[in-house]
Write a protein that holds these residues in place. Structure first.
Motif, PDB file in Angstrom:
ATOM      1  N   SER A  32       0.842  -1.195   0.000  1.00  0.00           N
ATOM      2  CA  SER A  32       0.000   0.000   0.000  1.00  0.00           C
ATOM      3  C   SER A  32       0.881   1.251   0.000  1.00  0.00           C
ATOM      4  N   ARG A  33       0.291   2.363  -0.409  1.00  0.00           N
ATOM      5  CA  ARG A  33       1.032   3.624  -0.379  1.00  0.00           C
ATOM      6  C   ARG A  33       1.371   4.001   1.063  1.00  0.00           C
ATOM      7  N   ARG A  34       0.488   3.644   1.979  1.00  0.00           N
ATOM      8  CA  ARG A  34       0.747   3.927   3.398  1.00  0.00           C
ATOM      9  C   ARG A  34       1.987   3.170   3.876  1.00  0.00           C
ATOM     10  N   SER A  35       2.092   1.903   3.499  1.00  0.00           N
ATOM     11  CA  SER A  35       3.279   1.133   3.878  1.00  0.00           C
ATOM     12  C   SER A  35       4.531   1.750   3.282  1.00  0.00           C
ATOM     13  N   MET A  36       4.465   2.132   2.015  1.00  0.00           N
ATOM     14  CA  MET A  36       5.633   2.734   1.376  1.00  0.00           C
ATOM     15  C   MET A  36       6.014   4.028   2.079  1.00  0.00           C
ATOM     16  N   SER A  37       5.035   4.793   2.501  1.00  0.00           N
ATOM     17  CA  SER A  37       5.299   6.018   3.232  1.00  0.00           C
ATOM     18  C   SER A  37       6.023   5.718   4.542  1.00  0.00           C
ATOM     19  N   ARG A  38       5.611   4.662   5.206  1.00  0.00           N
ATOM     20  CA  ARG A  38       6.265   4.268   6.463  1.00  0.00           C
ATOM     21  C   ARG A  38       7.686   3.759   6.215  1.00  0.00           C
TER      22      ARG A  38
END
Length: 73
Positions: A32-38
């Motif tokens: 997910s984009r959220r995971s990539m952000s993290r």
């Protein structure tokens, strides 16, 4: 020996210096984009599979990110 946090920091640096958007990288490695952000913020450690997918996509040597060096024989 390299620590988990150092690996996360190295991955973060690679993501930021890749010239790719986090959304593009997320799609390519299947997160997910959220995971990539993290990952980019060094707040979450990615799975080994995603790590190698990222290295493959960006044409990176995983040993450099992991700070592994060949041992003298």
């Amino acid at each position: 020996m390299i620590t988990r946090q150092e690996i996360m920091n190295n991955i973060s640096m690679v993501i930021k210096n890749s010239g790719k958007t986090q959304a593009e990288l997320a799609k390519v490695i299947g997160v997910s984009r959220r995971s990539m952000s993290r990952y980019a913020a060094a707040k979450q450690c990615m799975s080994v599979r995603h790590f190698f997918d990222l290295c493959d996509f960006l044409h990176l040597n995983s040993n450099e990110i992991l700070c592994l060096k060949k041992r003298p024989k």
